[in-house]
Design a protein around this motif. Structure first.
Motif, PDB file in Angstrom:
ATOM      1  N   ASN A 222      11.666 -57.739 -11.695  1.00  0.00           N
ATOM      2  CA  ASN A 222      11.090 -56.977 -10.583  1.00  0.00           C
ATOM      3  C   ASN A 222      12.176 -56.258  -9.783  1.00  0.00           C
ATOM      4  O   ASN A 222      11.996 -55.109  -9.350  1.00  0.00           O
ATOM      5  CB  ASN A 222      10.296 -57.902  -9.665  1.00  0.00           C
ATOM      6  CG  ASN A 222       9.056 -58.458 -10.348  1.00  0.00           C
ATOM      7  OD1 ASN A 222       8.547 -57.876 -11.302  1.00  0.00           O
ATOM      8  ND2 ASN A 222       8.572 -59.590  -9.869  1.00  0.00           N
ATOM      9  N   TYR A 223      13.309 -56.942  -9.610  1.00  0.00           N
ATOM     10  CA  TYR A 223      14.421 -56.317  -8.885  1.00  0.00           C
ATOM     11  C   TYR A 223      14.949 -55.110  -9.638  1.00  0.00           C
ATOM     12  O   TYR A 223      15.202 -54.045  -9.052  1.00  0.00           O
ATOM     13  CB  TYR A 223      15.535 -57.338  -8.667  1.00  0.00           C
ATOM     14  CG  TYR A 223      16.824 -56.726  -8.196  1.00  0.00           C
ATOM     15  CD1 TYR A 223      16.980 -56.323  -6.872  1.00  0.00           C
ATOM     16  CD2 TYR A 223      17.888 -56.538  -9.077  1.00  0.00           C
ATOM     17  CE1 TYR A 223      18.162 -55.745  -6.437  1.00  0.00           C
ATOM     18  CE2 TYR A 223      19.068 -55.958  -8.653  1.00  0.00           C
ATOM     19  CZ  TYR A 223      19.210 -55.566  -7.342  1.00  0.00           C
ATOM     20  OH  TYR A 223      20.381 -55.001  -6.919  1.00  0.00           O
ATOM     21  N   ASN A 224      15.134 -55.265 -10.952  1.00  0.00           N
ATOM     22  CA  ASN A 224      15.633 -54.146 -11.754  1.00  0.00           C
ATOM     23  C   ASN A 224      14.652 -52.973 -11.739  1.00  0.00           C
ATOM     24  O   ASN A 224      15.058 -51.804 -11.652  1.00  0.00           O
ATOM     25  CB  ASN A 224      15.890 -54.597 -13.188  1.00  0.00           C
ATOM     26  CG  ASN A 224      17.056 -55.559 -13.304  1.00  0.00           C
ATOM     27  OD1 ASN A 224      17.948 -55.558 -12.445  1.00  0.00           O
ATOM     28  ND2 ASN A 224      17.064 -56.382 -14.336  1.00  0.00           N
ATOM     29  N   ALA A 225      13.352 -53.301 -11.842  1.00  0.00           N
ATOM     30  CA  ALA A 225      12.340 -52.233 -11.804  1.00  0.00           C
ATOM     31  C   ALA A 225      12.355 -51.525 -10.455  1.00  0.00           C
ATOM     32  O   ALA A 225      12.282 -50.291 -10.379  1.00  0.00           O
ATOM     33  CB  ALA A 225      10.961 -52.809 -12.090  1.00  0.00           C
ATOM     34  N   LEU A 226      12.469 -52.309  -9.368  1.00  0.00           N
ATOM     35  CA  LEU A 226      12.510 -51.719  -8.031  1.00  0.00           C
ATOM     36  C   LEU A 226      13.775 -50.884  -7.842  1.00  0.00           C
ATOM     37  O   LEU A 226      13.740 -49.794  -7.246  1.00  0.00           O
ATOM     38  CB  LEU A 226      12.451 -52.832  -6.983  1.00  0.00           C
ATOM     39  CG  LEU A 226      12.486 -52.384  -5.511  1.00  0.00           C
ATOM     40  CD1 LEU A 226      11.287 -51.490  -5.207  1.00  0.00           C
ATOM     41  CD2 LEU A 226      12.498 -53.594  -4.587  1.00  0.00           C
ATOM     42  N   ARG A 227      14.903 -51.382  -8.360  1.00  0.00           N
ATOM     43  CA  ARG A 227      16.157 -50.638  -8.254  1.00  0.00           C
ATOM     44  C   ARG A 227      16.075 -49.316  -9.009  1.00  0.00           C
ATOM     45  O   ARG A 227      16.502 -48.265  -8.510  1.00  0.00           O
ATOM     46  CB  ARG A 227      17.301 -51.486  -8.806  1.00  0.00           C
ATOM     47  CG  ARG A 227      18.679 -50.824  -8.717  1.00  0.00           C
ATOM     48  CD  ARG A 227      19.696 -51.610  -9.479  1.00  0.00           C
ATOM     49  NE  ARG A 227      19.322 -51.714 -10.888  1.00  0.00           N
ATOM     50  CZ  ARG A 227      19.970 -52.456 -11.777  1.00  0.00           C
ATOM     51  NH1 ARG A 227      21.001 -53.200 -11.398  1.00  0.00           N
ATOM     52  NH2 ARG A 227      19.585 -52.485 -13.039  1.00  0.00           N
TER      53      ARG A 227
END
Length: 355
Positions: free
Chosen positions: A133-138
């Motif tokens: 989720n963090y990578n997608a948000l980034r």
């Protein structure tokens, strides 16, 4: 992947400690090696039917050697939270026949280790989900930032273009007003002075009128030169070409303008005339559906390329007036012209830059 490896090392440490305190012969290393092999294979393979098969095979070994049950939490780590998690219930089969050969401590700790395995696996999956989720948000944030940057750049370019256009328009207005008002008044004054000279008899008066007429003529020439210079400075090649493209409704035009230096007025007029002639030829002779117009600056020269994708353009070897005019204009600037009709009509012009 690293979190799973750490989880398995922790579980293996627990199971190994239980194994060493349970067996009488600590040199019996076969169960340890088998557990390592099965655990490593499960880690290497993708969770699915193969890892489920490995777990089933390990349980089969436990039927014959109950001591292998001590490493069941390690082997079952990869199927604990998956569609094959029901296989954990099969542990009861070898456990029903083998727990009698194990110590009471082992019977208690094996279920405890299974619970530890469950929470470790659940924690790792949660961490992986958070990371994804963090990578997608980034990535989304980065993409949004790039889009905002692109839009901001386009907005600034549009503002610069509108400001430049407004400046040029104001210069042209000033030049036109000077020409229409001051120029006309000076012209009328010169004519009136000439008329007075024609009817004047006194020598002294005539000499004064001659001086006034010469002064007015000099002022007229000065204003005329200033108006011409102001108009030449107000001539923006990119704006003029964009106006030509806007009025060219025959087919779409792909425009690429890459010039940063200030161009001489002769070059500007030459390029504008060439583009006008090229567009006229396309309308009259070509069946093109797209036109490419490129103005590019190089260290030693300026380049103009007009190309279409039609098949009915004028012959490049033609002696038509339009192509001759293009050749003559470029030759006056010591430039080169190369015209081809292979896979579309193409005019390639290079003009040396004046340092």
């Amino acid at each position: 992947m690293m979190n799973k490896l750490i989880d398995k090392l922790i579980i293996f440490g627990f199971c190994l400690a239980l194994y060493l305190t349970t067996v009488d012969n600590v040199l019996l290393i076969a169960p340890v090696l088998v557990a390592i092999i099965f655990g490593a294979a499960s880690s290497y393979l993708k969770e699915g039917p193969v890892t489920a098969g490995l777990f089933g095979g390990y349980l089969l070994i436990c039927f014959f050697e109950p001591v292998y049950l001590l490493f069941v939490p390690l082997i079952g780590y990869d199927i604990l939270i998956s569609r094959y998690k029901w296989l954990w219930t099969l542990v009861l089969l070898p456990a029903a026949t083998g727990f009698t050969e194990l110590s009471g401590t082992s019977v208690v700790l094996i279920p405890v280790f299974m619970m530890v395995t469950f929470f470790l696996k659940k924690r790792t999956l949660s961490l992986e989900t958070l990371k994804q989720n963090y990578n997608a948000l980034r990535d989304t944030t980065r993409e949004t930032a790039l889009q905002f940057e692109k839009k901001n750049k386009m907005l600034m370019e549009k503002q610069d273009y509108e400001l430049n256009l407004a400046t040029l328009t104001e210069r042209n207005r000033i030049a036109r007003d000077i020409h229409d008002n001051v120029g006309h008044m000076l012209s009328r004054s010169i004519l009136q002075t000439g008329a007075l000279l024609a009817i004047s008899k006194e020598v002294q008066t005539r000499e004064g009128l001659v001086q006034i007429k010469e002064t007015l003529s000099e002022a007229m020439d000065s204003i005329r030169n200033s108006v011409h210079d102001l108009h030449d400075e107000a001539l923006d090649l990119q704006v003029e070409l964009q106006t030509l493209i806007k009025n060219f409704e025959f087919c779409p035009v792909k425009f690429d303008y890459d010039v940063e230096s200030s161009l001489d007025k002769e070059v500007k007029y030459c390029f504008i005339a060439v583009v006008k002639e090229a567009f006229s030829n396309i309308i009259r002779h070509s069946n093109a559906t797209e036109v490419s117009l490129v103005i590019r600056e190089h260290p030693g020269l300026l380049q103009l390329v007009v190309k279409d994708n039609g098949s009915g353009s004028v012959n490049p070897d033609s002696t038509g007036i339009g192509l001759k005019n293009i050749t003559d204009r470029v030759a006056a600037l010591n430039g080169n012209v190369h015209i081809t009709a292979d896979r579309g009509f193409r005019i390639f012009i290079s003009v040396p830059k004046n340092d």
